[in-house]
Design a protein around this motif. Structure first.
Motif, PDB file in Angstrom:
ATOM      1  N   ALA A  25       0.496  -1.454   0.033  1.00  0.00           N
ATOM      2  CA  ALA A  25      -0.090   0.245  -0.035  1.00  0.00           C
ATOM      3  C   ALA A  25       0.802   1.448  -0.052  1.00  0.00           C
ATOM      4  O   ALA A  25       0.282   2.045  -0.538  1.00  0.00           O
ATOM      5  CB  ALA A  25      -0.955   0.222   0.815  1.00  0.00           C
ATOM      6  N   GLY A  26       2.102   1.578   1.149  1.00  0.00           N
ATOM      7  CA  GLY A  26       2.855   2.239   0.727  1.00  0.00           C
ATOM      8  C   GLY A  26       3.470   2.961  -0.759  1.00  0.00           C
ATOM      9  O   GLY A  26       3.735   3.162  -1.130  1.00  0.00           O
ATOM     10  N   ILE A  27       4.206   1.824  -1.520  1.00  0.00           N
ATOM     11  CA  ILE A  27       4.375   1.776  -2.551  1.00  0.00           C
ATOM     12  C   ILE A  27       3.352   1.789  -3.757  1.00  0.00           C
ATOM     13  O   ILE A  27       3.604   3.133  -4.917  1.00  0.00           O
ATOM     14  CB  ILE A  27       5.423   0.480  -2.523  1.00  0.00           C
ATOM     15  N   GLY A  28       2.242   1.460  -3.119  1.00  0.00           N
ATOM     16  CA  GLY A  28       1.126   2.299  -3.714  1.00  0.00           C
ATOM     17  C   GLY A  28       0.995   3.468  -4.034  1.00  0.00           C
ATOM     18  O   GLY A  28       0.464   4.187  -4.677  1.00  0.00           O
ATOM     19  N   VAL A  29       1.119   4.370  -2.457  1.00  0.00           N
ATOM     20  CA  VAL A  29       1.414   5.571  -2.676  1.00  0.00           C
ATOM     21  C   VAL A  29       1.969   6.829  -3.811  1.00  0.00           C
ATOM     22  O   VAL A  29       1.807   7.072  -4.210  1.00  0.00           O
ATOM     23  CB  VAL A  29       1.191   6.058  -1.302  1.00  0.00           C
ATOM     24  N   GLY A  92      -3.962   2.230  -1.279  1.00  0.00           N
ATOM     25  CA  GLY A  92      -2.606   2.440  -1.907  1.00  0.00           C
ATOM     26  C   GLY A  92      -2.876   3.318  -2.738  1.00  0.00           C
ATOM     27  O   GLY A  92      -2.480   4.676  -2.800  1.00  0.00           O
ATOM     28  N   THR A  93      -3.992   3.704  -3.503  1.00  0.00           N
ATOM     29  CA  THR A  93      -4.761   4.073  -4.820  1.00  0.00           C
ATOM     30  C   THR A  93      -5.250   5.342  -3.911  1.00  0.00           C
ATOM     31  O   THR A  93      -4.796   7.177  -4.421  1.00  0.00           O
ATOM     32  CB  THR A  93      -5.491   3.525  -5.615  1.00  0.00           C
ATOM     33  N   ARG A  94      -6.173   4.919  -3.221  1.00  0.00           N
ATOM     34  CA  ARG A  94      -6.943   6.603  -2.935  1.00  0.00           C
ATOM     35  C   ARG A  94      -5.624   7.136  -1.897  1.00  0.00           C
ATOM     36  O   ARG A  94      -6.459   8.579  -1.778  1.00  0.00           O
ATOM     37  CB  ARG A  94      -8.118   5.738  -1.913  1.00  0.00           C
TER      38      ARG A  94
END
Length: 195
Positions: A25-29, A92-94
Protein backbone atom coordinates in the motif's frame (compact mmCIF):
# COMPACT_ATOMS: atom_id res chain seq x y z
CA UNK A 1 18.18 -38.29 5.84
CA UNK A 2 16.87 -34.82 5.20
CA UNK A 3 15.42 -32.73 7.95
CA UNK A 4 12.28 -30.79 7.19
CA UNK A 5 11.26 -27.63 8.93
CA UNK A 6 7.82 -27.57 10.53
CA UNK A 7 5.04 -25.63 8.84
CA UNK A 8 4.68 -21.99 9.79
CA UNK A 9 1.56 -21.25 11.80
CA UNK A 10 -1.31 -19.55 10.02
CA UNK A 11 -1.07 -16.59 12.43
CA UNK A 12 2.56 -15.89 11.50
CA UNK A 13 1.91 -16.34 7.81
CA UNK A 14 -1.11 -14.02 7.98
CA UNK A 15 0.94 -11.43 9.89
CA UNK A 16 3.61 -11.51 7.18
CA UNK A 17 0.97 -11.22 4.46
CA UNK A 18 -0.55 -8.19 6.18
CA UNK A 19 2.90 -6.64 6.61
CA UNK A 20 3.55 -7.19 2.92
CA UNK A 21 0.17 -5.62 2.17
CA UNK A 22 1.08 -2.55 4.21
CA UNK A 23 4.36 -2.18 2.33
CA UNK A 24 2.50 -2.71 -0.97
CA UNK A 25 0.00 0.00 0.00
CA UNK A 26 2.87 2.38 0.78
CA UNK A 27 4.50 1.67 -2.57
CA UNK A 28 1.05 2.09 -4.16
CA UNK A 29 0.82 5.58 -2.66
CA UNK A 30 4.17 6.52 -4.21
CA UNK A 31 3.26 5.00 -7.59
CA UNK A 32 -0.13 6.76 -7.60
CA UNK A 33 1.45 10.12 -6.83
CA UNK A 34 4.08 9.52 -9.53
CA UNK A 35 1.36 8.50 -11.98
CA UNK A 36 -0.75 11.64 -11.59
CA UNK A 37 2.08 14.15 -11.05
CA UNK A 38 2.34 16.84 -13.73
CA UNK A 39 5.75 16.49 -15.31
CA UNK A 40 6.96 15.75 -18.82
CA UNK A 41 9.07 12.78 -17.64
CA UNK A 42 7.41 9.63 -19.03
CA UNK A 43 4.06 11.41 -19.07
CA UNK A 44 2.58 9.15 -21.73
CA UNK A 45 3.62 5.96 -19.91
CA UNK A 46 2.45 7.17 -16.50
CA UNK A 47 -1.03 7.83 -17.92
CA UNK A 48 -1.25 4.46 -19.67
CA UNK A 49 -2.96 1.25 -18.71
CA UNK A 50 0.42 -0.46 -18.66
CA UNK A 51 1.52 1.76 -15.76
CA UNK A 52 -1.58 0.83 -13.76
CA UNK A 53 -1.11 -2.85 -14.63
CA UNK A 54 2.47 -2.57 -13.39
CA UNK A 55 1.18 -1.01 -10.16
CA UNK A 56 -1.29 -3.90 -9.73
CA UNK A 57 1.45 -6.48 -10.39
CA UNK A 58 3.80 -4.88 -7.86
CA UNK A 59 1.06 -4.75 -5.20
CA UNK A 60 0.31 -8.45 -5.65
CA UNK A 61 3.95 -9.52 -5.70
CA UNK A 62 4.93 -7.55 -2.60
CA UNK A 63 1.88 -8.78 -0.67
CA UNK A 64 2.79 -12.38 -1.50
CA UNK A 65 6.39 -11.97 -0.30
CA UNK A 66 5.38 -13.13 3.20
CA UNK A 67 4.34 -16.67 2.25
CA UNK A 68 7.47 -17.04 0.09
CA UNK A 69 9.61 -16.55 3.20
CA UNK A 70 7.66 -19.13 5.25
CA UNK A 71 6.37 -22.68 4.96
CA UNK A 72 2.61 -22.10 4.68
CA UNK A 73 0.04 -24.89 4.70
CA UNK A 74 -3.57 -24.94 3.59
CA UNK A 75 -5.74 -22.82 1.32
CA UNK A 76 -6.37 -20.09 3.91
CA UNK A 77 -2.98 -18.57 3.12
CA UNK A 78 -3.85 -18.26 -0.53
CA UNK A 79 -7.19 -16.62 0.20
CA UNK A 80 -5.72 -14.17 2.72
CA UNK A 81 -2.95 -13.19 0.27
CA UNK A 82 -5.41 -12.52 -2.57
CA UNK A 83 -7.74 -10.41 -0.41
CA UNK A 84 -4.83 -8.51 1.17
CA UNK A 85 -3.38 -7.69 -2.27
CA UNK A 86 -6.70 -6.29 -3.48
CA UNK A 87 -7.11 -4.18 -0.33
CA UNK A 88 -3.48 -2.96 -0.50
CA UNK A 89 -3.95 -1.85 -4.11
CA UNK A 90 -7.21 -0.04 -3.35
CA UNK A 91 -5.97 1.64 -0.16
CA UNK A 92 -2.68 2.68 -1.74
CA UNK A 93 -4.41 4.24 -4.73
CA UNK A 94 -6.95 6.16 -2.64
CA UNK A 95 -4.39 7.46 -0.14
CA UNK A 96 -2.13 8.47 -3.02
CA UNK A 97 -4.90 10.51 -4.63
CA UNK A 98 -5.81 12.09 -1.28
CA UNK A 99 -2.19 12.93 -0.48
CA UNK A 100 -1.53 14.33 -3.95
CA UNK A 101 -4.57 16.58 -3.93
CA UNK A 102 -4.66 17.57 -0.28
CA UNK A 103 -1.01 17.94 0.59
CA UNK A 104 0.96 18.52 -2.59
CA UNK A 105 -1.54 20.81 -4.32
CA UNK A 106 -3.34 22.40 -1.38
CA UNK A 107 -6.76 21.35 -2.63
CA UNK A 108 -9.29 21.96 0.09
CA UNK A 109 -10.17 18.53 1.39
CA UNK A 110 -13.89 18.97 1.79
CA UNK A 111 -16.40 16.31 2.59
CA UNK A 112 -17.38 16.25 -1.09
CA UNK A 113 -13.78 15.54 -2.11
CA UNK A 114 -13.51 12.70 0.38
CA UNK A 115 -16.94 11.33 -0.60
CA UNK A 116 -15.91 11.32 -4.26
CA UNK A 117 -12.64 9.63 -3.36
CA UNK A 118 -14.35 6.94 -1.28
CA UNK A 119 -16.97 6.07 -3.91
CA UNK A 120 -16.75 2.41 -4.80
CA UNK A 121 -14.95 1.89 -8.07
CA UNK A 122 -13.70 -1.15 -9.89
CA UNK A 123 -11.47 -1.65 -12.91
CA UNK A 124 -10.82 -5.01 -14.50
CA UNK A 125 -7.08 -4.51 -13.94
CA UNK A 126 -7.71 -4.47 -10.19
CA UNK A 127 -7.98 -8.26 -10.37
CA UNK A 128 -4.35 -8.52 -11.43
CA UNK A 129 -3.11 -7.84 -7.87
CA UNK A 130 -5.01 -10.75 -6.24
CA UNK A 131 -4.22 -12.95 -9.23
CA UNK A 132 -0.48 -12.37 -8.86
CA UNK A 133 -0.61 -12.77 -5.07
CA UNK A 134 -2.66 -15.95 -5.40
CA UNK A 135 -0.36 -17.40 -8.06
CA UNK A 136 2.82 -16.73 -6.08
CA UNK A 137 1.28 -18.07 -2.86
CA UNK A 138 -0.16 -21.09 -4.67
CA UNK A 139 3.23 -21.94 -6.14
CA UNK A 140 4.80 -21.67 -2.70
CA UNK A 141 2.12 -23.95 -1.25
CA UNK A 142 2.79 -26.50 -3.99
CA UNK A 143 6.53 -26.41 -3.38
CA UNK A 144 6.15 -26.70 0.39
CA UNK A 145 3.71 -29.59 0.16
CA UNK A 146 6.25 -31.51 -1.93
CA UNK A 147 3.54 -33.13 -4.00
CA UNK A 148 3.61 -31.25 -7.29
CA UNK A 149 2.72 -34.21 -9.48
CA UNK A 150 -0.81 -35.03 -10.52
CA UNK A 151 -1.94 -38.58 -9.86
CA UNK A 152 -5.29 -39.22 -11.57
CA UNK A 153 -5.73 -42.64 -9.95
CA UNK A 154 -4.76 -42.58 -6.28
CA UNK A 155 -6.17 -46.08 -5.78
CA UNK A 156 -5.42 -49.19 -7.85
CA UNK A 157 -7.92 -49.65 -10.63
CA UNK A 158 -9.39 -53.12 -11.29
CA UNK A 159 -8.83 -54.52 -14.74
CA UNK A 160 -7.30 -57.37 -16.72
CA UNK A 161 -4.12 -58.67 -15.10
CA UNK A 162 -4.56 -56.55 -11.97
CA UNK A 163 -3.65 -58.27 -8.74
CA UNK A 164 -5.90 -57.24 -5.87
CA UNK A 165 -4.04 -56.34 -2.67
CA UNK A 166 -5.86 -59.01 -0.64
CA UNK A 167 -3.93 -61.84 -2.33
CA UNK A 168 -6.79 -63.01 -4.55
CA UNK A 169 -5.86 -64.27 -8.01
CA UNK A 170 -5.72 -61.68 -10.80
CA UNK A 171 -8.93 -60.89 -12.65
CA UNK A 172 -9.39 -62.82 -15.91
CA UNK A 173 -8.83 -60.79 -19.06
CA UNK A 174 -12.49 -61.21 -20.04
CA UNK A 175 -15.57 -61.72 -17.95
CA UNK A 176 -17.43 -65.04 -17.94
CA UNK A 177 -19.40 -65.51 -21.16
CA UNK A 178 -17.71 -62.57 -22.88
CA UNK A 179 -15.75 -62.54 -26.12
CA UNK A 180 -12.60 -60.59 -26.85
CA UNK A 181 -14.59 -57.34 -27.18
CA UNK A 182 -17.13 -56.32 -24.55
CA UNK A 183 -20.64 -57.22 -25.66
CA UNK A 184 -19.62 -59.98 -28.14
CA UNK A 185 -20.51 -63.64 -27.57
CA UNK A 186 -17.65 -66.09 -26.87
CA UNK A 187 -16.11 -67.62 -29.98
CA UNK A 188 -17.44 -64.96 -32.33
CA UNK A 189 -15.01 -63.53 -34.84
CA UNK A 190 -15.61 -60.49 -37.01
CA UNK A 191 -16.30 -61.14 -40.72
CA UNK A 192 -13.37 -60.77 -43.11
CA UNK A 193 -13.69 -58.40 -46.02
CA UNK A 194 -13.35 -60.19 -49.38
CA UNK A 195 -11.80 -63.36 -47.99
Amino acid sequence: MSQTRPATSIARTTALILAGGAVAAGIGVVLTIAGIHDSPFLAEFRGSTAYYAMQCFIAGAITAAGPVLTRPRGPATLIVAAVAAFVALDVGTRIGVLFYGGVLHDVSVSSDYIAALLKPRFHGWDLLAPLVAGAITGLRLAVVSGDTRFDPAPFPQPGPGHEPPSGEPPAPPFGPGQGPTPGTPPGWTPPHDGA
